[in-house]
Design a protein around this motif. Sequence first.
Motif, PDB file in Angstrom:
ATOM      1  N   GLU A   1       0.834  -1.199   0.000  1.00  0.00           N
ATOM      2  CA  GLU A   1       0.000   0.000   0.000  1.00  0.00           C
ATOM      3  C   GLU A   1       0.872   1.254   0.000  1.00  0.00           C
ATOM      4  OE1 GLU A   1      -3.678   1.988   2.503  1.00  0.00           O
ATOM      5  OE2 GLU A   1      -2.903   0.052   3.133  1.00  0.00           O
ATOM      6  N   SER A   2       1.937   1.216   0.785  1.00  0.00           N
ATOM      7  CA  SER A   2       2.831   2.357   0.876  1.00  0.00           C
ATOM      8  C   SER A   2       3.478   2.682  -0.474  1.00  0.00           C
ATOM      9  CB  SER A   2       3.916   2.064   1.921  1.00  0.00           C
ATOM     10  OG  SER A   2       4.876   3.074   1.930  1.00  0.00           O
ATOM     11  N   ILE A   3       3.918   1.654  -1.182  1.00  0.00           N
ATOM     12  CA  ILE A   3       4.534   1.859  -2.494  1.00  0.00           C
ATOM     13  C   ILE A   3       3.533   2.466  -3.466  1.00  0.00           C
ATOM     14  CG2 ILE A   3       5.530   0.670  -4.492  1.00  0.00           C
ATOM     15  CD1 ILE A   3       6.810  -1.290  -2.492  1.00  0.00           C
ATOM     16  N   SER A   4       2.289   2.008  -3.415  1.00  0.00           N
ATOM     17  CA  SER A   4       1.238   2.562  -4.292  1.00  0.00           C
ATOM     18  C   SER A   4       1.072   4.053  -4.045  1.00  0.00           C
ATOM     19  CB  SER A   4      -0.098   1.873  -4.029  1.00  0.00           C
ATOM     20  OG  SER A   4      -0.003   0.508  -4.272  1.00  0.00           O
ATOM     21  N   ARG A   5       1.016   4.413  -2.793  1.00  0.00           N
ATOM     22  CA  ARG A   5       0.823   5.822  -2.449  1.00  0.00           C
ATOM     23  C   ARG A   5       2.036   6.672  -2.851  1.00  0.00           C
ATOM     24  NH1 ARG A   5      -3.964   5.322  -0.823  1.00  0.00           N
ATOM     25  NH2 ARG A   5      -4.682   3.962   0.824  1.00  0.00           N
ATOM     26  N   GLN A   6       3.234   6.120  -2.718  1.00  0.00           N
ATOM     27  CA  GLN A   6       4.434   6.846  -3.134  1.00  0.00           C
ATOM     28  C   GLN A   6       4.418   7.138  -4.632  1.00  0.00           C
ATOM     29  OE1 GLN A   6       7.894   4.642  -1.897  1.00  0.00           O
ATOM     30  NE2 GLN A   6       7.233   4.601   0.237  1.00  0.00           N
ATOM     31  N   CYS A   7       3.798   6.241  -5.404  1.00  0.00           N
ATOM     32  CA  CYS A   7       3.697   6.425  -6.863  1.00  0.00           C
ATOM     33  C   CYS A   7       2.428   7.190  -7.249  1.00  0.00           C
ATOM     34  CB  CYS A   7       3.700   5.065  -7.559  1.00  0.00           C
ATOM     35  SG  CYS A   7       5.254   4.186  -7.437  1.00  0.00           S
ATOM     36  N   ARG A   8       1.692   7.672  -6.240  1.00  0.00           N
ATOM     37  CA  ARG A   8       0.430   8.381  -6.450  1.00  0.00           C
ATOM     38  C   ARG A   8      -0.599   7.512  -7.175  1.00  0.00           C
ATOM     39  NH1 ARG A   8       3.564  13.732  -7.945  1.00  0.00           N
ATOM     40  NH2 ARG A   8       3.975  14.428  -5.847  1.00  0.00           N
TER      41      ARG A   8
ATOM     42  N   LYS B   1      -3.764   4.458  -6.731  1.00  0.00           N
ATOM     43  CA  LYS B   1      -4.818   4.017  -5.823  1.00  0.00           C
ATOM     44  C   LYS B   1      -4.517   2.590  -5.378  1.00  0.00           C
ATOM     45  CE  LYS B   1      -7.904   6.699  -8.626  1.00  0.00           C
ATOM     46  NZ  LYS B   1      -8.588   6.567  -9.894  1.00  0.00           N
ATOM     47  N   PHE B   2      -4.925   2.277  -4.165  1.00  0.00           N
ATOM     48  CA  PHE B   2      -4.733   0.940  -3.618  1.00  0.00           C
ATOM     49  C   PHE B   2      -6.052   0.473  -3.034  1.00  0.00           C
ATOM     50  CE2 PHE B   2      -3.870  -2.029  -0.226  1.00  0.00           C
ATOM     51  CZ  PHE B   2      -2.973  -2.907  -0.821  1.00  0.00           C
ATOM     52  N   ASP B   3      -6.417  -0.755  -3.361  1.00  0.00           N
ATOM     53  CA  ASP B   3      -7.641  -1.329  -2.820  1.00  0.00           C
ATOM     54  C   ASP B   3      -7.366  -2.774  -2.464  1.00  0.00           C
ATOM     55  OD1 ASP B   3     -10.342  -1.615  -2.087  1.00  0.00           O
ATOM     56  OD2 ASP B   3     -10.873  -2.312  -4.091  1.00  0.00           O
ATOM     57  N   GLY B   4      -7.589  -3.119  -1.209  1.00  0.00           N
ATOM     58  CA  GLY B   4      -7.397  -4.488  -0.759  1.00  0.00           C
ATOM     59  C   GLY B   4      -8.723  -5.153  -0.494  1.00  0.00           C
ATOM     60  N   GLN B   5      -8.805  -6.420  -0.856  1.00  0.00           N
ATOM     61  CA  GLN B   5     -10.028  -7.192  -0.623  1.00  0.00           C
ATOM     62  C   GLN B   5      -9.679  -8.382   0.251  1.00  0.00           C
ATOM     63  OE1 GLN B   5     -11.571  -8.331  -4.427  1.00  0.00           O
ATOM     64  NE2 GLN B   5     -12.308  -6.285  -4.901  1.00  0.00           N
ATOM     65  N   SER B   6     -10.694  -8.954   0.851  1.00  0.00           N
ATOM     66  CA  SER B   6     -10.450 -10.158   1.628  1.00  0.00           C
ATOM     67  C   SER B   6     -10.042 -11.276   0.674  1.00  0.00           C
ATOM     68  CB  SER B   6     -11.704 -10.556   2.404  1.00  0.00           C
ATOM     69  OG  SER B   6     -12.756 -10.844   1.517  1.00  0.00           O
ATOM     70  N   GLY B   7      -9.260 -12.189   1.168  1.00  0.00           N
ATOM     71  CA  GLY B   7      -8.807 -13.281   0.329  1.00  0.00           C
ATOM     72  C   GLY B   7      -7.463 -13.023  -0.323  1.00  0.00           C
ATOM     73  N   GLY B   8      -6.814 -11.920   0.030  1.00  0.00           N
ATOM     74  CA  GLY B   8      -5.477 -11.670  -0.474  1.00  0.00           C
ATOM     75  C   GLY B   8      -5.388 -11.108  -1.866  1.00  0.00           C
ATOM     76  N   THR B   9      -6.459 -10.487  -2.372  1.00  0.00           N
ATOM     77  CA  THR B   9      -6.426  -9.854  -3.687  1.00  0.00           C
ATOM     78  C   THR B   9      -6.350  -8.348  -3.508  1.00  0.00           C
ATOM     79  OG1 THR B   9      -7.728 -11.630  -4.664  1.00  0.00           O
ATOM     80  CG2 THR B   9      -7.612  -9.581  -5.902  1.00  0.00           C
ATOM     81  N   TYR B  10      -5.371  -7.732  -4.191  1.00  0.00           N
ATOM     82  CA  TYR B  10      -5.138  -6.300  -4.071  1.00  0.00           C
ATOM     83  C   TYR B  10      -5.078  -5.677  -5.460  1.00  0.00           C
ATOM     84  CZ  TYR B  10      -3.839  -7.869   0.551  1.00  0.00           C
ATOM     85  OH  TYR B  10      -3.858  -8.451   1.796  1.00  0.00           O
ATOM     86  N   PHE B  11      -5.538  -4.436  -5.548  1.00  0.00           N
ATOM     87  CA  PHE B  11      -5.526  -3.714  -6.809  1.00  0.00           C
ATOM     88  C   PHE B  11      -4.729  -2.427  -6.633  1.00  0.00           C
ATOM     89  CE2 PHE B  11      -9.350  -6.267  -6.798  1.00  0.00           C
ATOM     90  CZ  PHE B  11      -9.273  -6.899  -8.023  1.00  0.00           C
ATOM     91  N   ILE B  12      -3.791  -2.217  -7.538  1.00  0.00           N
ATOM     92  CA  ILE B  12      -3.016  -0.988  -7.606  1.00  0.00           C
ATOM     93  C   ILE B  12      -3.394  -0.360  -8.932  1.00  0.00           C
ATOM     94  CG2 ILE B  12      -0.700  -0.006  -7.720  1.00  0.00           C
ATOM     95  CD1 ILE B  12       0.243  -2.533  -6.163  1.00  0.00           C
ATOM     96  N   SER B  13      -3.909   0.884  -8.900  1.00  0.00           N
ATOM     97  CA  SER B  13      -4.470   1.411 -10.141  1.00  0.00           C
ATOM     98  C   SER B  13      -4.241   2.901 -10.324  1.00  0.00           C
ATOM     99  CB  SER B  13      -5.974   1.129 -10.178  1.00  0.00           C
ATOM    100  OG  SER B  13      -6.629   1.808  -9.129  1.00  0.00           O
ATOM    101  N   SER B  14      -4.392   3.297 -11.575  1.00  0.00           N
ATOM    102  CA  SER B  14      -4.420   4.697 -11.976  1.00  0.00           C
ATOM    103  C   SER B  14      -5.590   4.844 -12.943  1.00  0.00           C
ATOM    104  CB  SER B  14      -3.103   5.094 -12.655  1.00  0.00           C
ATOM    105  OG  SER B  14      -3.026   4.536 -13.948  1.00  0.00           O
ATOM    106  N   ASP B  15      -5.711   5.987 -13.567  1.00  0.00           N
ATOM    107  CA  ASP B  15      -6.761   6.158 -14.569  1.00  0.00           C
ATOM    108  C   ASP B  15      -6.450   5.397 -15.843  1.00  0.00           C
ATOM    109  OD1 ASP B  15      -8.113   7.812 -12.846  1.00  0.00           O
ATOM    110  OD2 ASP B  15      -7.290   9.658 -13.705  1.00  0.00           O
ATOM    111  N   ARG B  16      -5.229   4.955 -16.028  1.00  0.00           N
ATOM    112  CA  ARG B  16      -4.794   4.316 -17.271  1.00  0.00           C
ATOM    113  C   ARG B  16      -4.602   2.806 -17.180  1.00  0.00           C
ATOM    114  NH1 ARG B  16      -6.095   8.715 -19.212  1.00  0.00           N
ATOM    115  NH2 ARG B  16      -4.626  10.375 -19.575  1.00  0.00           N
TER     116      ARG B  16
END
Length: 127
Positions: A1-8, A10-25
């Motif tokens: 999550e920290s790395i996502s924020r450093q790169c500006r 978005k970070f979204d974590g879900q139960s079950g160990g699935t995470y999304f790191i995203s931008s508009d592109r």
Amino acid sequence: ESISRQCRLKFDGQSGGTYFISSDRFYLEVRLNERGLADEVKLTNTFDSNLQPQPFLKQLISEEKFDHFHTHLKGLCQIYDLPGNKDEQVNVYRALCALEQDLQAVGQPQGISTHHAVRDMVLNSPL
């Protein structure tokens, strides 16, 4: 999550160990197992909804090479920071896809045989 924020990004974590790191592109889908190792890392963008496996990023996460992962996230941000309006961005993306196909054709005689090897060669090269 920290790395996502450093790169500006978005970070979204879900139960079950699935995470999304995203931008508009683009967005990365990261699936972790119970031990915290990456089971799967996939990338897609807003121009093409096809998720592509990212074995190199998976390896970086599993080996806890977070500085390298951070560098590659910044590189993805730069690659997908396309100028112009939506139609121009789609055309630039298609041109990049055509370039990737050309590089794959050039790489064939050199023994680079798979799509993933060519894509990894291009994506993992310094910008």
